[in-house]
Design a protein around this motif. Structure first.
Motif, PDB file in Angstrom:
ATOM      1  N   VAL A 202       0.808  -1.170   0.167  1.00 21.64           N
ATOM      2  CA  VAL A 202      -0.063   0.045  -0.032  1.00 21.64           C
ATOM      3  C   VAL A 202       0.814   1.184  -0.175  1.00 21.64           C
ATOM      4  N   ASP A 203       1.933   1.500   0.961  1.00 17.90           N
ATOM      5  CA  ASP A 203       2.811   2.434   0.787  1.00 17.90           C
ATOM      6  C   ASP A 203       3.486   2.538  -0.722  1.00 17.90           C
ATOM      7  N   ARG A 204       3.572   1.465  -1.501  1.00 20.12           N
ATOM      8  CA  ARG A 204       4.182   1.601  -2.910  1.00 20.12           C
ATOM      9  C   ARG A 204       3.000   2.038  -3.848  1.00 20.12           C
ATOM     10  N   ALA A 205       1.759   1.586  -3.769  1.00 14.44           N
ATOM     11  CA  ALA A 205       0.801   2.010  -4.538  1.00 14.44           C
ATOM     12  C   ALA A 205       0.487   3.540  -4.297  1.00 14.44           C
ATOM     13  N   ILE A 206       0.467   3.998  -3.072  1.00 16.25           N
ATOM     14  CA  ILE A 206       0.292   5.371  -2.639  1.00 16.25           C
ATOM     15  C   ILE A 206       1.139   6.366  -3.358  1.00 16.25           C
ATOM     16  N   ALA A 207       2.602   5.874  -3.053  1.00 14.08           N
ATOM     17  CA  ALA A 207       3.685   6.537  -3.487  1.00 14.08           C
ATOM     18  C   ALA A 207       3.651   6.693  -5.139  1.00 14.08           C
ATOM     19  N   TYR A 208       3.381   5.743  -5.904  1.00 15.36           N
ATOM     20  CA  TYR A 208       2.933   5.668  -7.444  1.00 15.36           C
ATOM     21  C   TYR A 208       2.059   6.690  -7.775  1.00 15.36           C
ATOM     22  N   ALA A 209       0.995   6.571  -7.071  1.00 15.24           N
ATOM     23  CA  ALA A 209      -0.057   7.629  -7.374  1.00 15.24           C
ATOM     24  C   ALA A 209       0.322   8.975  -6.999  1.00 15.24           C
ATOM     25  N   SER A 210       0.926   9.331  -5.983  1.00 13.45           N
ATOM     26  CA  SER A 210       1.243  10.549  -5.616  1.00 13.45           C
ATOM     27  C   SER A 210       2.349  11.153  -6.384  1.00 13.45           C
ATOM     28  N   ASP A 211       3.139  10.272  -6.885  1.00 10.64           N
ATOM     29  CA  ASP A 211       4.242  10.765  -7.936  1.00 10.64           C
ATOM     30  C   ASP A 211       3.711  11.163  -9.250  1.00 10.64           C
ATOM     31  N   HIS A 212       2.802  10.237  -9.514  1.00  6.95           N
ATOM     32  CA  HIS A 212       2.048  10.606 -10.908  1.00  6.95           C
ATOM     33  C   HIS A 212       0.992  12.053 -10.768  1.00  6.95           C
ATOM     34  N   VAL A 213       0.385  11.941  -9.929  1.00  9.63           N
ATOM     35  CA  VAL A 213      -0.579  13.206  -9.719  1.00  9.63           C
ATOM     36  C   VAL A 213       0.280  14.486  -9.629  1.00  9.63           C
ATOM     37  N   SER A 214       1.482  14.388  -8.544  1.00 13.72           N
ATOM     38  CA  SER A 214       1.948  15.587  -8.676  1.00 13.72           C
ATOM     39  C   SER A 214       2.738  16.015  -9.880  1.00 13.72           C
ATOM     40  N   ALA A 215       3.182  15.064 -10.728  1.00 11.77           N
ATOM     41  CA  ALA A 215       4.058  15.383 -11.813  1.00 11.77           C
ATOM     42  C   ALA A 215       2.991  15.697 -13.154  1.00 11.77           C
ATOM     43  N   ALA A 216       2.047  14.823 -13.272  1.00  6.64           N
ATOM     44  CA  ALA A 216       1.109  14.771 -14.397  1.00  6.64           C
ATOM     45  C   ALA A 216      -0.280  14.823 -13.998  1.00  6.64           C
ATOM     46  N   PRO A 217      -0.680  16.016 -13.420  1.00  2.00           N
ATOM     47  CA  PRO A 217      -2.223  16.106 -12.968  1.00  2.00           C
ATOM     48  C   PRO A 217      -3.040  16.050 -13.749  1.00  2.00           C
ATOM     49  N   ASP A 218      -2.664  16.281 -15.094  1.00  6.35           N
ATOM     50  CA  ASP A 218      -3.727  16.103 -16.311  1.00  6.35           C
ATOM     51  C   ASP A 218      -3.906  14.712 -17.030  1.00  6.35           C
ATOM     52  N   ARG A 219      -3.145  13.714 -16.265  1.00 10.96           N
ATOM     53  CA  ARG A 219      -3.187  12.410 -17.098  1.00 10.96           C
ATOM     54  C   ARG A 219      -3.630  11.458 -15.982  1.00 10.96           C
ATOM     55  N   PRO A 220      -4.696  10.770 -16.200  1.00 11.79           N
ATOM     56  CA  PRO A 220      -5.076   9.787 -15.244  1.00 11.79           C
ATOM     57  C   PRO A 220      -4.382   8.498 -15.385  1.00 11.79           C
ATOM     58  N   PHE A 221      -4.566   7.696 -14.364  1.00  9.79           N
ATOM     59  CA  PHE A 221      -3.463   6.541 -13.966  1.00  9.79           C
ATOM     60  C   PHE A 221      -4.676   5.133 -13.975  1.00  9.79           C
ATOM     61  N   PHE A 222      -3.884   3.898 -14.178  1.00  9.30           N
ATOM     62  CA  PHE A 222      -4.415   2.595 -14.110  1.00  9.30           C
ATOM     63  C   PHE A 222      -3.489   2.148 -13.156  1.00  9.30           C
ATOM     64  N   THR A 223      -4.068   1.414 -11.879  1.00  4.93           N
ATOM     65  CA  THR A 223      -3.367   0.857 -10.706  1.00  4.93           C
ATOM     66  C   THR A 223      -4.118  -0.611 -10.656  1.00  4.93           C
ATOM     67  N   TYR A 224      -3.029  -1.584 -10.789  1.00  3.47           N
ATOM     68  CA  TYR A 224      -3.694  -2.782 -10.622  1.00  3.47           C
ATOM     69  C   TYR A 224      -3.113  -3.276  -9.264  1.00  3.47           C
ATOM     70  N   LEU A 225      -3.670  -3.423  -7.875  1.00  2.98           N
ATOM     71  CA  LEU A 225      -3.144  -3.753  -6.724  1.00  2.98           C
ATOM     72  C   LEU A 225      -3.551  -4.951  -6.339  1.00  2.98           C
ATOM     73  N   ALA A 226      -2.913  -6.094  -6.257  1.00  3.06           N
ATOM     74  CA  ALA A 226      -3.081  -7.368  -5.946  1.00  3.06           C
ATOM     75  C   ALA A 226      -2.398  -7.684  -4.756  1.00  3.06           C
ATOM     76  N   PHE A 227      -3.358  -7.979  -3.674  1.00  7.91           N
ATOM     77  CA  PHE A 227      -2.604  -8.251  -2.484  1.00  7.91           C
ATOM     78  C   PHE A 227      -2.264  -9.670  -2.372  1.00  7.91           C
ATOM     79  N   GLY A 228      -1.478 -10.046  -1.459  1.00 11.18           N
ATOM     80  CA  GLY A 228      -1.228 -11.522  -1.021  1.00 11.18           C
ATOM     81  C   GLY A 228      -2.370 -12.202  -0.376  1.00 11.18           C
ATOM     82  N   ALA A 229      -3.173 -11.466   0.428  1.00 15.26           N
ATOM     83  CA  ALA A 229      -4.122 -11.625   1.099  1.00 15.26           C
ATOM     84  C   ALA A 229      -5.274 -12.232   0.300  1.00 15.26           C
TER      85      ALA A 229
END
Length: 755
Positions: A202-229
């Motif tokens: 979750v730390d990493r998923a948040i970091a990827y999103a925050s990096d992206h939104v901070s640097a490219a706020p006009d571009r959306p993102f696709f995140t695939y977050l697959a837990f071991g749980a």
């Protein structure tokens, strides 16, 4: 760029030329982010919003603000479901009949998705989306999952800009085998310091999103977050384990009835739904011994703690999206990849590797270690009874094509577009429908060609219509969906379902099919095969048509040695390899690409120079739950063999020299026992008899020059070698029919355990 594609004008100088810039891909204005969150082995009933009394408040909140689908289906197994989700094609058509550990030599089981089936990440990246994959991949052939790749089927080879997670079907949650992008990495902290993989993901998923939104706020993102749980091993921090003490002492019979009544009251299933009898082989709770009940209850506590902990951190990810101003316009899906797992067997398992080695769990011994359950020193899975309860009110489990294997929870949340908060959708849909849904919502046509490769048609039916605020009463737009897994077959067609439970080796044409009117029998309780034989014959015939159309054939229920030999015939890293020469520093070798030392004698030799050093690992394979380690402790060579927490230990007779030398280990096998002999420049310096050895040492991989997961408590990770290791050589005895049978059996069980 070639001059032919340049659309400006080239003159002799810049002054008499016209510049031109190729257009950047841009999503349509207002296009949403897309987030798909996948749980592993979570049954239909196990989220609170689907009837359980387990703690999933953050998922429940998403459902209360979004939509719950109660007639959503998967493939019954993890890799196939994920392949369907990412491509919009049926799993046989994309070479993923079962998990990616297999390659049978047939198009329906290659262990990798072909380039003719582009992933959502590949399609969306071409449209300007940022693409991130975090967590479990399990879509690359395991022989490609080593430090040298090839990387073509890793996430970055299939359209993702960034990847952080693990490649196999499971990993230890406290000491995971982690990959970042295209290389293995260490976890950022130790289990002893409070590390847990879910929090890290979750730390990493948040970091990827925050990096992206901070640097490219006009571009959306696709995140695939697959837990071991909540795949085995069920592991959670101590505080979460403690919360569930005693909460399941009433047993699965009582809990199943309670959850079923909650499901009817919540509208998860219609009020007229019937609860079927217990699955075959599941004993009544009161038929268990006292120790069996204590053991089973504690195993369920670990599952509940694992789920609660994951739900809490999923909520942290949702909160982060909200704080970034992204949540309202994020199409967020939360789902499971298949039904609850049957792989814990009748009693449940404390040490999963016992199952892989054909050993029965001794419950009376296991209860002596109850307090290890759920910790880093256990590798547990719960018994059939709790899996049956988790699939309430459905029959059977993961791997089966009855509803307990293929009908799963599915929540959609998108505040900017969906206003029917808390709505329930009963339309029949399947995981293959997700990709077409996303593309329709984004206004993107499925490409006919990607990177020069013509594309297969998508097989899914968009669910976008069902997201409308007035869609609760709409009929499904899907007409037909087949199912097949390990010879189990099923077909849903216009509200009816035919299904067949297959026993390996049985004539497919001689097996009985069952028939259910799925539109009115949510639990598949009333078999109508004798009442409507003609309808059943029609559906069975249609199944064979669908099977031919989607590449299901040949049906394949092989196990053991036959599958092992087909995997060896495939080649790849380690296939038929009896000599390994490793030159440190080397990255971690996961269990599927490490030297195969479990069932065969071998000699390990290492050219080292200790210098002023006194300690450190030379080779470590496995973890505290089982494995072996050759290491130096206070200048003496040490070997420890960990057989399910029973340690065999030998220390060299003399200290090692400071200068260059060759140390080693000669491992002899005599049936299930063995002899370990320590070597210094060819001379024997210690020996010990190992009473019992495993054919499959561990599902955890191998380190050279360090030990990221401690095999014994004689040292603490990372226990890096303080001198220099020039090379390490494994010389493994050639396979014999006997050792091949052992390897085949352990491979089969390992694969089943990762399913």
């Amino acid at each position: 760029m070639s001059h032919e594609s340049f659309q400006g004008r080239i003159g002799r100088t810049a002054g008499d030329s016209e510049p031109w810039w190729p257009p950047e891909p841009r999503p349509a204005a207002g296009a949403p982010n897309v987030v798909v969150i996948v749980f592993d082995d979570v049954g239909f009933a196990q989220w609170g919003c689907y009837g359980s009394t387990l703690a999933t408040p953050r998922i429940d909140a998403l459902a209360a603000a979004g939509l719950r689908f109660t007639n959503f289906h998967t493939t019954a197994l993890c890799s196939p479901t994920r392949a369907c989700m990412l491509t919009g094609r049926n799993h046989h058509a994309v070479g993923m009949r079962a998990i990616s550990n297999f390659d049978t030599g047939f198009p329906n089981m290659r262990g990798a998705i072909p380039k003719s089936a582009a992933t959502l990440a590949e399609v969306l990246r071409a449209q300007g989306y940022g693409t991130f994959m975090v967590g479990k991949w399990h879509l690359a052939p395991m022989h490609e999952a080593g430090p040298a790749g090839p990387f073509r089927n890793w996430p970055l080879g299939r359209g993702f800009d960034r990847f952080y997670g693990f490649l196999q079907g499971e990993t230890d949650q406290f000491r995971p085998e982690l990959v970042q992008d295209n290389h293995y990495v260490d976890a950022p902290a130790r289990a002893e310091d409070g590390y847990h993989l879910t929090e890290d993901l979750v730390d990493r998923a948040i970091a990827y999103a925050s990096d992206h939104v901070s640097a490219a706020p006009d571009r959306p993102f696709f995140t695939y977050l697959a837990f071991g749980a909540c795949h085995a091993p069920h592991q959670a921090p101590d505080a979460y384990l403690a919360r569930w003490r005693g909460r399941f002492d009433a047993g699965w019979d009582v809990m199943r009835e309670h959850w079923f009544e909650r499901q009817k009251a919540m509208g998860v299933v219609p009020p007229e739904t019937v609860l079927p009898p217990p699955n075959p082989g599941v004993p009544a709770w009161n038929e268990l011994t006292d120790n069996e009940r204590r053991f089973a209850a504690r195993l369920m506590e670990a599952f509940a703690a694992f789920l609660e902990h994951t739900d809490e951190h999923l909520g942290r990810y949702v909160d982060a999206l909200r704080e970034m101003g992204q949540l309202d316009n994020t199409l967020l899906v939360v789902m499971s990849d298949n039904g609850a797992s049957q792989e814990g067997g009748r009693t449940g398992i404390l040490d999963e590797m016992m199952y892989f080695n054909g050993m029965k769990q001794d419950v009376d011994q296991a209860v002596e270690r109850l307090d290890l359950i759920g910790t880093a020193d256990s590798h547990t899975n719960y018994p059939w009874g709790w899996a049956m309860c988790g699939n309430t009110p459905l029959k059977r489990y993961k791997q089966n094509t009855h509803a307990g294997g293929v009908r799963d929870p599915f929540v959609v949340h998108w505040p900017a577009r969906m206003k029917d908060a808390g709505g329930v959708r009963r339309q029949f849909h399947h995981v293959v429908d997700i990709a077409p849904t996303v593309l329709e919502i984004l206004g993107i046509a499925a490409p006919a060609e990607v990177d020069g490769v013509p594309q297969q048609p998508m097989h899914g039916t968009s669910m976008a219509y069902a997201l409308a605020d007035d869609a609760a009463g709409m009929p499904t737009r899907k007409r037909t969906q087949y199912f097949e897994m390990f010879g189990h077959r099923g077909l849903w067609h216009e509200g009816w379902k035919a299904v067949c439970f297959h026993k390996p080796g049985t004539d497919y044409d001689a097996e009985a099919w069952e028939l259910y009117h799925a539109d009115v029998d949510a639990s598949e309780a009333t078999d109508l095969a004798a009442v409507h034989p003609e309808r059943l014959r029609t559906l069975v015939a249609l199944w064979w048509e669908e099977a031919a159309r989607h590449g299901v054939l040949p049906l394949d229920d092989r196990r053991g040695a036959e599958l092992f030999r087909s995997a060896q015939a495939r080649g790849g890293a380690g296939a038929r390899r009896d000599r390994w020469v490793l030159y440190p520093p080397v990255s971690r070798y996961n269990a599927d690409v490490a030297p195969s030392t479990g069932a065969r004698p071998f000699v390990l030799s290492a050219d080292i120079e200790l210098g002023e050093g006194r300690n450190g690992a030379i080779v470590a394979r496995g973890s505290s739950n089982g494995g072996f380690a050759l290491y130096v402790r206070e200048r003496r060579l040490v070997f420890d063999y960990n057989h399910f927490h029973a340690h065999t230990h030998v220390v060299s007779d003399a200290e090692l020299p400071s200068g260059p030398c060759t140390v080693g280990l000669r491992m002899a096998r005599d049936g299930k026992s063995g002899t370990a002999t320590l070597l210094l420049d060819g001379a024997e310096i210690g020996s010990v008899t190992i009473p019992e050895m495993a054919a499959m040492v561990s599902s955890t991989g191998m380190d050279v020059g360090r030990s990221t997961a401690p095999v014994c408590h004689d040292y603490a990770p990372p226990f890096e070698f303080e001198g220099r290791i020039r090379r390490v050589v494994f010389d493994i005895a050639p396979r014999t029919p006997k050792t091949e049978r052992r390897e085949a059996l352990s491979t089969e069980r390992k694969v089943q355990g990762q399913q």
